[in-house]
Design an enzyme around this catalytic site. Structure first.
Site, PDB file in Angstrom:
ATOM      1  N   PHE A  16      23.807  -1.410  26.960  1.00 56.42           N
ATOM      2  CA  PHE A  16      25.138  -1.551  27.538  1.00 56.42           C
ATOM      3  C   PHE A  16      25.297  -0.714  28.809  1.00 56.42           C
ATOM      4  O   PHE A  16      26.089  -1.032  29.674  1.00 56.42           O
ATOM      5  CB  PHE A  16      26.219  -1.171  26.522  1.00 56.42           C
ATOM      6  CG  PHE A  16      26.303   0.294  26.233  1.00 56.42           C
ATOM      7  CD1 PHE A  16      27.179   1.092  26.946  1.00 56.42           C
ATOM      8  CD2 PHE A  16      25.511   0.873  25.257  1.00 56.42           C
ATOM      9  CE1 PHE A  16      27.265   2.457  26.692  1.00 56.42           C
ATOM     10  CE2 PHE A  16      25.582   2.231  24.996  1.00 56.42           C
ATOM     11  CZ  PHE A  16      26.469   3.024  25.718  1.00 56.42           C
ATOM     12  N   LYS A  17      24.505   0.357  28.943  1.00 54.05           N
ATOM     13  CA  LYS A  17      24.622   1.232  30.103  1.00 54.05           C
ATOM     14  C   LYS A  17      24.199   0.535  31.396  1.00 54.05           C
ATOM     15  O   LYS A  17      24.518   1.000  32.480  1.00 54.05           O
ATOM     16  CB  LYS A  17      23.814   2.512  29.903  1.00 54.05           C
ATOM     17  CG  LYS A  17      24.386   3.389  28.787  1.00 54.05           C
ATOM     18  CD  LYS A  17      23.594   4.658  28.619  1.00 54.05           C
ATOM     19  CE  LYS A  17      22.341   4.330  27.847  1.00 54.05           C
ATOM     20  NZ  LYS A  17      21.534   5.508  27.528  1.00 54.05           N
ATOM     21  N   ASP A  18      23.508  -0.596  31.298  1.00 51.34           N
ATOM     22  CA  ASP A  18      23.146  -1.358  32.501  1.00 51.34           C
ATOM     23  C   ASP A  18      24.381  -1.831  33.246  1.00 51.34           C
ATOM     24  O   ASP A  18      24.309  -2.141  34.436  1.00 51.34           O
ATOM     25  CB  ASP A  18      22.289  -2.566  32.152  1.00 51.34           C
ATOM     26  CG  ASP A  18      20.901  -2.188  31.656  1.00 51.34           C
ATOM     27  OD1 ASP A  18      20.390  -1.129  32.078  1.00 51.34           O
ATOM     28  OD2 ASP A  18      20.336  -2.953  30.867  1.00 51.34           O
TER      29      ASP A  18
END
Length: 133
Positions: A129-131
């Site tokens: 999700f950090k992308d």
């Protein structure tokens, strides 16, 4: 909506202290460049826009036809003046940011699970999700 074309958006601390660290008094403001390059405000708060732009139904309807990079440009342009980041530079950033994703045109697939819609935030280059940060 042409807010950023006419004005330079200013940013202030979530703690609403003077951004220069003086504390108390009326909040002070910094430019986008100052906010993005410094991370936290001197008082430990996060930088937020001074105001939030108002969008019309016409804006939303026009934007609904845009590609993801073009939509990203229009949204970011509300917060970043061309005096700080030129159109061609911002368009380039928006166009290349999603190159590592499975499908750059649909970077965030939305799936319906029963009566709930879920954004799948694991389709980026690191499958995390950090992308999307």
């Amino acid at each position: 909506c042409d807010l950023a074309y006419n004005n330079i958006m200013k940013y202030t601390s979530t703690r609403r202290n003077n951004v220069d660290g003086g504390g108390g008094g009326a909040p002070s403001f910094v430019s986008f460049q100052e906010a993005i390059c410094s991370g936290y405000a001197p008082d430990g708060g996060l930088y937020v826009p001074e105001t939030l732009p108002t969008l019309s139904k016409k804006d939303l309807k026009e934007w609904s036809r845009l590609s993801y990079p073009d939509l990203s440009f229009e949204i970011l342009r509300l917060f970043i003046s061309p005096k700080e980041v030129a159109d061609e530079v911002l368009r380039g950033i928006c166009a290349t940011t999603l190159e590592g994703f499975e499908d750059p045109n649909h970077a965030v697939p939305i799936r319906k699970l029963g009566s709930v819609y879920v954004a799948e935030l694991f389709h980026g280059p690191t499958f995390c999700f950090k992308d999307f940060g």
